[in-house]
Motif scaffolding. Structure first.
Motif: not given
Length: 219
Positions: A101-109, A112
């Protein structure tokens, strides 16, 4: 009680498969690969382990009073071991899931941030284009204003020359009347005067047309 060994064996097979899957998942994570598909498979197997563990516990509790003391103690330890294995695997999956989940958030950030940078670059290009357009319009206005000023000066010069011609003509007529020239010569002079007037107005009209063409071309 006969089905308890089969359920226990199934639980152990699932436990072994899950631990092997966790090892492969860790290797994939260290290598920087995607772990989403492996996580889905492991979560499905873990759901099977939960269901089997619940069945093992339920069957053992139903038949515990029928067994001897030694048999009850043995199966109690086995049931508890299945539950402990299941809790250990659950915590490992939760840790992997949190990192995923943390890696997914980092990819999304990152996506963006990249999108905002691209939008900022597009806005900068648009502003630069608008600035160039405004500069071109301003230059066109300057050229047009210079053309208008030049046309105005020409008209003023022509008007001034017309007044000079009128005064010169008046003095000439006075001189001609004084010397007593004939009426035919006066008519010739009058026709010449009318011609000069037409030339003057024609020049004014031509200048206005030139100004209109300049204005139309630059705007």
């Amino acid at each position: 009680m006969s089905e308890l060994p089969a359920l226990y064996s199934q639980a152990k097979r699932l436990t072994i498969a899950l631990r092997e899957g966790l090892d492969r998942l860790e290797s994939t994570e260290v290598a920087g690969g995607s772990t989403s598909a492996q996580m889905q498979v492991l979560r499905a197997k873990f759901a099977d382990l939960q269901r089997t563990s619940n069945e093992v516990d339920s069957v053992w509790r139903m038949h515990v009073l029928r067994e001897s003391h030694n048999s009850r103690d043995l199966w109690k330890r086995k049931v508890e071991q299945v539950a402990e294995d299941m809790d250990s695997i659950r915590m490992a999956l939760d840790r992997f899931g949190a990192r995923e989940d943390r890696r997914a958030r980092e990819r999304q950030e990152r996506e963006e941030l990249l999108m905002r940078r691209q939008e900022g670059a597009a806005v900068a290009v648009q502003m630069d284009t608008e600035a160039q357009l405004m500069g071109s319009v301003q230059r066109s206005k300057t050229v047009l204003q210079e053309a208008i000023d030049m046309g105005t000066n020409i008209l003023e010069t022509m008007t001034s020359n017309r007044e000079v011609l009128k005064r010169a003509q008046k003095r000439m007529l006075d001189m001609l009347n004084t010397v007593g020239l004939s009426e035919s010569l006066l008519r010739v002079i009058e026709r010449r005067q009318k011609g000069d007037i037409w030339i003057t107005y024609g020049g004014m009209v031509a200048t206005v047309l030139v100004l209109i063409m300049v204005w139309w071309f630059f705007l």
